[in-house]
Design a protein around this motif. Structure first.
Motif, PDB file in Angstrom:
ATOM      1  N   LEU A  52       0.832  -1.213   0.000  1.00 40.71           N
ATOM      2  CA  LEU A  52       0.000   0.000   0.000  1.00 40.71           C
ATOM      3  C   LEU A  52       0.862   1.257   0.000  1.00 40.71           C
ATOM      4  O   LEU A  52       0.559   2.228  -0.701  1.00 40.71           O
ATOM      5  N   PHE A  53       1.944   1.268   0.771  1.00 43.24           N
ATOM      6  CA  PHE A  53       2.842   2.421   0.782  1.00 43.24           C
ATOM      7  C   PHE A  53       3.479   2.615  -0.597  1.00 43.24           C
ATOM      8  O   PHE A  53       3.637   3.742  -1.063  1.00 43.24           O
ATOM      9  N   GLN A  54       3.838   1.505  -1.255  1.00 43.92           N
ATOM     10  CA  GLN A  54       4.432   1.595  -2.590  1.00 43.92           C
ATOM     11  C   GLN A  54       3.427   2.158  -3.587  1.00 43.92           C
ATOM     12  O   GLN A  54       3.760   3.027  -4.391  1.00 43.92           O
ATOM     13  N   ILE A  55       2.190   1.693  -3.531  1.00 44.20           N
ATOM     14  CA  ILE A  55       1.151   2.208  -4.425  1.00 44.20           C
ATOM     15  C   ILE A  55       0.932   3.693  -4.175  1.00 44.20           C
ATOM     16  O   ILE A  55       0.822   4.485  -5.111  1.00 44.20           O
ATOM     17  N   LYS A  56       0.873   4.086  -2.916  1.00 42.83           N
ATOM     18  CA  LYS A  56       0.676   5.496  -2.576  1.00 42.83           C
ATOM     19  C   LYS A  56       1.836   6.338  -3.098  1.00 42.83           C
ATOM     20  O   LYS A  56       1.635   7.420  -3.659  1.00 42.83           O
ATOM     21  N   LYS A  57       3.053   5.842  -2.938  1.00 47.75           N
ATOM     22  CA  LYS A  57       4.227   6.564  -3.419  1.00 47.75           C
ATOM     23  C   LYS A  57       4.148   6.751  -4.931  1.00 47.75           C
ATOM     24  O   LYS A  57       4.385   7.852  -5.447  1.00 47.75           O
ATOM     25  N   GLU A  58       3.808   5.691  -5.642  1.00 50.38           N
ATOM     26  CA  GLU A  58       3.692   5.773  -7.096  1.00 50.38           C
ATOM     27  C   GLU A  58       2.582   6.732  -7.505  1.00 50.38           C
ATOM     28  O   GLU A  58       2.743   7.508  -8.451  1.00 50.38           O
ATOM     29  N   LEU A  59       1.481   6.697  -6.796  1.00 55.90           N
ATOM     30  CA  LEU A  59       0.367   7.603  -7.086  1.00 55.90           C
ATOM     31  C   LEU A  59       0.771   9.050  -6.820  1.00 55.90           C
ATOM     32  O   LEU A  59       0.460   9.939  -7.623  1.00 55.90           O
ATOM     33  N   ASP A  60       1.480   9.286  -5.726  1.00 54.83           N
ATOM     34  CA  ASP A  60       1.944  10.642  -5.407  1.00 54.83           C
ATOM     35  C   ASP A  60       2.899  11.143  -6.502  1.00 54.83           C
ATOM     36  O   ASP A  60       2.812  12.296  -6.929  1.00 54.83           O
ATOM     37  N   GLU A  61       3.812  10.280  -6.960  1.00 53.97           N
ATOM     38  CA  GLU A  61       4.748  10.662  -8.011  1.00 53.97           C
ATOM     39  C   GLU A  61       4.007  10.963  -9.309  1.00 53.97           C
ATOM     40  O   GLU A  61       4.316  11.930  -9.993  1.00 53.97           O
ATOM     41  N   PHE A  62       3.033  10.164  -9.637  1.00 48.55           N
ATOM     42  CA  PHE A  62       2.234  10.365 -10.840  1.00 48.55           C
ATOM     43  C   PHE A  62       1.466  11.680 -10.759  1.00 48.55           C
ATOM     44  O   PHE A  62       1.423  12.447 -11.703  1.00 48.55           O
TER      45      PHE A  62
END
Length: 67
Positions: A52-62
């Motif tokens: 979940l943290f990885q998905i959030k990080k990727e979403l934030d970067e996007f």
């Protein structure tokens, strides 16, 4: 075994340990099984949290790229 199955079995074991007068050997076996299930459930939670943290990080970067 899924996380949900492990938690359900763990709940059943706890209930048995609290409500039944079990022979010491049986109680020990149940306690050991509960310990194993608890470790498994914790590992599954840790994996999921990491994902979940990885998905959030990727979403934030996007999201930052679009701004």
């Amino acid at each position: 075994m899924s996380y949900e199955e492990a938690v359900k079995e763990l709940e059943n074991i706890i209930e048995r340990l609290e409500k039944e007068q079990l022979p010491l050997a049986t109680a020990q076996e149940l306690f050991e099984r509960a310990n194993t299930l608890s470790k498994f459930a914790q590992e599954e939670l840790s994996k999921t949290t990491g994902k979940l943290f990885q998905i959030k990080k990727e979403l934030d970067e996007f999201t930052e790229e679009e701004v």
